[in-house]
Design a protein around this motif. Structure first.
Motif, PDB file in Angstrom:
ATOM      1  N   ASP A  59       0.819  -1.211   0.000  1.00 38.11           N
ATOM      2  CA  ASP A  59       0.000   0.000   0.000  1.00 38.11           C
ATOM      3  C   ASP A  59       0.855   1.265   0.000  1.00 38.11           C
ATOM      4  OD1 ASP A  59      -2.365  -1.445  -0.087  1.00 38.11           O
ATOM      5  OD2 ASP A  59      -2.698  -1.348   2.085  1.00 38.11           O
ATOM      6  N   GLU A  60       1.940   1.265   0.744  1.00 34.81           N
ATOM      7  CA  GLU A  60       2.834   2.433   0.779  1.00 34.81           C
ATOM      8  C   GLU A  60       3.514   2.646  -0.572  1.00 34.81           C
ATOM      9  OE1 GLU A  60       4.391   2.665   5.381  1.00 34.81           O
ATOM     10  OE2 GLU A  60       5.114   1.001   4.147  1.00 34.81           O
ATOM     11  N   ILE A  61       3.939   1.564  -1.185  1.00 39.54           N
ATOM     12  CA  ILE A  61       4.584   1.662  -2.502  1.00 39.54           C
ATOM     13  C   ILE A  61       3.580   2.143  -3.538  1.00 39.54           C
ATOM     14  CG2 ILE A  61       5.649   0.330  -4.376  1.00 39.54           C
ATOM     15  CD1 ILE A  61       6.954  -1.406  -2.123  1.00 39.54           C
ATOM     16  N   ASN A  62       2.392   1.566  -3.544  1.00 39.65           N
ATOM     17  CA  ASN A  62       1.357   2.007  -4.488  1.00 39.65           C
ATOM     18  C   ASN A  62       1.002   3.473  -4.269  1.00 39.65           C
ATOM     19  OD1 ASN A  62       1.254  -0.474  -5.755  1.00 39.65           O
ATOM     20  ND2 ASN A  62      -0.595  -1.148  -4.707  1.00 39.65           N
ATOM     21  N   ALA A  64       3.003   5.815  -3.170  1.00 35.63           N
ATOM     22  CA  ALA A  64       4.111   6.607  -3.726  1.00 35.63           C
ATOM     23  C   ALA A  64       4.000   6.677  -5.246  1.00 35.63           C
ATOM     24  CB  ALA A  64       5.453   6.018  -3.302  1.00 35.63           C
ATOM     25  N   LEU A  65       3.698   5.558  -5.887  1.00 34.87           N
ATOM     26  CA  LEU A  65       3.534   5.539  -7.346  1.00 34.87           C
ATOM     27  C   LEU A  65       2.360   6.420  -7.769  1.00 34.87           C
ATOM     28  CD1 LEU A  65       4.100   1.728  -8.037  1.00 34.87           C
ATOM     29  CD2 LEU A  65       5.733   3.603  -8.396  1.00 34.87           C
ATOM     30  N   THR A  66       1.284   6.388  -7.006  1.00 39.58           N
ATOM     31  CA  THR A  66       0.117   7.220  -7.301  1.00 39.58           C
ATOM     32  C   THR A  66       0.473   8.700  -7.208  1.00 39.58           C
ATOM     33  OG1 THR A  66      -1.387   5.498  -6.525  1.00 39.58           O
ATOM     34  CG2 THR A  66      -2.256   7.751  -6.582  1.00 39.58           C
ATOM     35  N   VAL A  68       3.469  10.074  -7.589  1.00 43.56           N
ATOM     36  CA  VAL A  68       4.354  10.417  -8.710  1.00 43.56           C
ATOM     37  C   VAL A  68       3.541  10.579  -9.992  1.00 43.56           C
ATOM     38  CG1 VAL A  68       6.250   9.611 -10.177  1.00 43.56           C
ATOM     39  CG2 VAL A  68       6.413   9.376  -7.693  1.00 43.56           C
ATOM     40  N   ALA A  69       2.627   9.654 -10.246  1.00 45.06           N
ATOM     41  CA  ALA A  69       1.806   9.728 -11.468  1.00 45.06           C
ATOM     42  C   ALA A  69       0.943  10.994 -11.465  1.00 45.06           C
ATOM     43  CB  ALA A  69       0.933   8.484 -11.604  1.00 45.06           C
ATOM     44  N   ALA A  70       0.425  11.361 -10.302  1.00 37.70           N
ATOM     45  CA  ALA A  70      -0.430  12.554 -10.224  1.00 37.70           C
ATOM     46  C   ALA A  70       0.350  13.840 -10.481  1.00 37.70           C
ATOM     47  CB  ALA A  70      -1.101  12.621  -8.856  1.00 37.70           C
ATOM     48  N   GLY A  71       1.652  13.824 -10.206  1.00 38.16           N
ATOM     49  CA  GLY A  71       2.449  15.034 -10.354  1.00 38.16           C
ATOM     50  C   GLY A  71       3.449  15.013 -11.488  1.00 38.16           C
ATOM     51  N   SER A  72       3.283  14.075 -12.421  1.00 44.95           N
ATOM     52  CA  SER A  72       4.256  13.973 -13.511  1.00 44.95           C
ATOM     53  C   SER A  72       3.564  13.597 -14.816  1.00 44.95           C
ATOM     54  CB  SER A  72       5.317  12.913 -13.170  1.00 44.95           C
ATOM     55  OG  SER A  72       4.785  11.612 -13.264  1.00 44.95           O
ATOM     56  N   ALA A  73       4.370  13.396 -15.845  1.00 50.01           N
ATOM     57  CA  ALA A  73       3.839  13.005 -17.162  1.00 50.01           C
ATOM     58  C   ALA A  73       3.512  11.523 -17.227  1.00 50.01           C
ATOM     59  CB  ALA A  73       4.860  13.348 -18.250  1.00 50.01           C
ATOM     60  N   ILE A  74       3.991  10.737 -16.273  1.00 49.33           N
ATOM     61  CA  ILE A  74       3.708   9.306 -16.277  1.00 49.33           C
ATOM     62  C   ILE A  74       2.256   9.084 -15.869  1.00 49.33           C
ATOM     63  CG2 ILE A  74       4.251   7.073 -15.198  1.00 49.33           C
ATOM     64  CD1 ILE A  74       6.391   8.072 -17.134  1.00 49.33           C
ATOM     65  N   SER A  75       1.528   8.355 -16.696  1.00 45.93           N
ATOM     66  CA  SER A  75       0.123   8.060 -16.417  1.00 45.93           C
ATOM     67  C   SER A  75      -0.034   6.793 -15.589  1.00 45.93           C
ATOM     68  CB  SER A  75      -0.652   7.868 -17.724  1.00 45.93           C
ATOM     69  OG  SER A  75      -0.494   8.955 -18.591  1.00 45.93           O
ATOM     70  N   GLU A  76       0.832   5.802 -15.870  1.00 40.55           N
ATOM     71  CA  GLU A  76       0.677   4.496 -15.243  1.00 40.55           C
ATOM     72  C   GLU A  76       2.013   3.864 -14.902  1.00 40.55           C
ATOM     73  OE1 GLU A  76      -1.466   2.130 -18.081  1.00 40.55           O
ATOM     74  OE2 GLU A  76      -3.311   3.293 -17.830  1.00 40.55           O
ATOM     75  N   THR A  89       1.284  -0.911  -8.537  1.00 39.85           N
ATOM     76  CA  THR A  89       0.746  -0.050  -9.582  1.00 39.85           C
ATOM     77  C   THR A  89       0.118   1.184  -8.940  1.00 39.85           C
ATOM     78  OG1 THR A  89      -0.785   0.099 -11.456  1.00 39.85           O
ATOM     79  CG2 THR A  89      -1.482  -1.264  -9.597  1.00 39.85           C
ATOM     80  N   ASN A  90      -0.048   2.207  -9.719  1.00 38.36           N
ATOM     81  CA  ASN A  90      -0.791   3.370  -9.241  1.00 38.36           C
ATOM     82  C   ASN A  90      -2.289   3.229  -9.543  1.00 38.36           C
ATOM     83  OD1 ASN A  90       0.000   3.781 -12.064  1.00 38.36           O
ATOM     84  ND2 ASN A  90      -0.992   5.776 -11.868  1.00 38.36           N
ATOM     85  N   ILE A  91      -2.666   2.118 -10.178  1.00 35.61           N
ATOM     86  CA  ILE A  91      -4.074   1.888 -10.519  1.00 35.61           C
ATOM     87  C   ILE A  91      -4.489   0.503  -9.992  1.00 35.61           C
ATOM     88  CG2 ILE A  91      -5.797   1.949 -12.368  1.00 35.61           C
ATOM     89  CD1 ILE A  91      -3.682   3.347 -14.080  1.00 35.61           C
TER      90      ILE A  91
END
Length: 160
Positions: A59-62, A64-66, A68-76, A89-91
């Protein structure tokens, strides 16, 4: 040659060259995006390894990925286990598993080469995803801590 023919010839040559330049610029831009995405995937692979070593939960890793995705060009972000199942995953609401045969016909099949060790980097151009038809560009690298796929994706809609 008459003066008009010379002018038309020069204009036609300029237009032809501008098309070549435009194509070359587009290729250079796509190459630059691909290189950045490879770097992002490599950083993600190292982050996953360090996060697991530090004892972070799924959950902590997901989360963090979420972030990063919310604040960058990476969608997934899609990070698999050694059998192609998604570990991080962030999804998390989306169910997905990577194929294990790189020669398969699915859009995700080439990334299986990261699991079997035959490749360390896989770069795809923008293409329609099989399950929803949305245009995405995916780049994946092999895991650094174990056999896994570490993939980042950019939506064409987000890339504009």
């Amino acid at each position: 040659m008459t003066r008009v023919v010379k002018i038309v010839t020069v204009v036609a040559l300029c237009l032809a060259l501008s098309g070549v330049v435009s194509v070359n610029r587009a290729r250079a831009a796509d190459d630059a995006v691909s290189k950045h995405m490879v770097a992002q995937a490599m950083l993600t692979a190292h982050f996953i390894a360090a996060a697991l070593k530090a004892g972070m939960s799924k959950d902590e890793i997901n989360a963090a990925l979420t972030k990063v995705a919310a604040g960058s060009a990476i969608s997934e972000f899609w990070i698999s286990d050694d059998k192609g199942g998604i570990e991080f995953t962030n999804i998390p609401s989306m169910s997905f598993k990577f194929p294990t045969d790189p020669a398969g016909k699915s859009q995700a099949a080439p990334f299986a080469a990261l699991l079997n060790g035959s490749k360390t980097v896989v770069v795809q151009g923008f293409q329609a995803r099989e399950f929803d038809g949305k245009m995405f560009k995916y780049v994946g690298v092999a895991g650094v801590d174990k056999r896994r796929i570490v993939q980042v994706g950019v939506s064409k809609a987000d890339a504009r």
